[in-house]
Design an enzyme around this catalytic site. Sequence first.
Site, short mmCIF file in Angstrom:
data_model
loop_
_atom_site.label_atom_id
_atom_site.label_comp_id
_atom_site.label_asym_id
_atom_site.label_seq_id
_atom_site.Cartn_x
_atom_site.Cartn_y
_atom_site.Cartn_z
N CYS A 8 38.78 25.10 -19.19
CA CYS A 8 39.57 24.09 -18.52
C CYS A 8 41.10 24.23 -18.76
O CYS A 8 42.00 23.32 -18.44
CB CYS A 8 39.36 22.74 -19.20
SG CYS A 8 37.53 22.35 -18.61
N ASP A 9 41.57 25.43 -19.28
CA ASP A 9 42.94 25.82 -19.59
C ASP A 9 43.31 27.10 -19.51
O ASP A 9 43.90 27.71 -20.45
CB ASP A 9 43.42 25.11 -20.86
CG ASP A 9 45.10 24.95 -20.54
OD1 ASP A 9 45.53 24.96 -19.36
OD2 ASP A 9 45.65 24.75 -21.61
N ILE A 10 42.72 28.06 -18.51
CA ILE A 10 42.71 29.38 -18.47
C ILE A 10 44.28 29.76 -17.88
O ILE A 10 44.67 29.02 -16.88
CB ILE A 10 41.83 30.02 -17.51
CG1 ILE A 10 40.34 29.86 -18.36
CG2 ILE A 10 42.13 31.62 -17.49
CD1 ILE A 10 39.55 30.24 -17.41
N ASN A 58 47.30 31.46 -23.06
CA ASN A 58 46.07 31.23 -23.73
C ASN A 58 45.26 32.62 -23.76
O ASN A 58 43.83 32.53 -24.16
CB ASN A 58 45.21 30.16 -23.20
CG ASN A 58 45.98 28.94 -23.40
OD1 ASN A 58 46.53 28.61 -24.32
ND2 ASN A 58 45.22 27.89 -22.79
N THR A 100 46.92 23.02 -16.74
CA THR A 100 48.18 23.42 -16.66
C THR A 100 48.44 23.50 -15.13
O THR A 100 47.93 24.06 -14.34
CB THR A 100 48.58 24.69 -17.42
OG1 THR A 100 48.15 24.45 -18.56
CG2 THR A 100 49.77 25.02 -17.40
#
Length: 172
Positions: free
Chosen positions: A68-70, A74, A107
């Site tokens: 959910c936040d690639i 990260n 993001t």
Amino acid sequence: LLVFEFMTNGSLDRHLFPRGGGHTGQQRERGTDAAAIQQWATRYEIVRDVATGLHYVHHEYEPMVLHCDIKASNVMLYSSFSARLGDFGLACTVAVDRNSATVYGGTRGYIAPEYGMFGKATRQTDIYALGVLILEVVTGQQVLIHRAADDDDDVHITDRVLRLHREGRLLE
């Protein structure tokens, strides 16, 4: 709880989009090869490593994990520039009998349109973010560029790449 080894080269975004002219003095002292990220083989291996990690949490681990936040910040890099997907702070597990989860987060720029509209995270929403990350790695450009309000064209990397493709200038 995830525990990683110390990632000597920090995050991918620091190498793709250096601020203030590049690497820190500490990186120069360690002898980090600043040109390594410019090599296609290195970029390919970084993308492959991230895709392999994503495949593992999507298909080989039960219950399935959605990241959910690639994004570039990260993705953590070892001294050899091999990559690991990190920061599972927004990640969620999905029950075996389901294929999505209701999650709010992510993001700007990496969020798949259907995820932004319906709030349902799926494998496909992670894959969309991976695709955006791949465009960043290939082009060396950030996902969003900030322009004056009267010039909204090509703000997102997918729009810029699509425009170049239509114009027959994709290799630019």
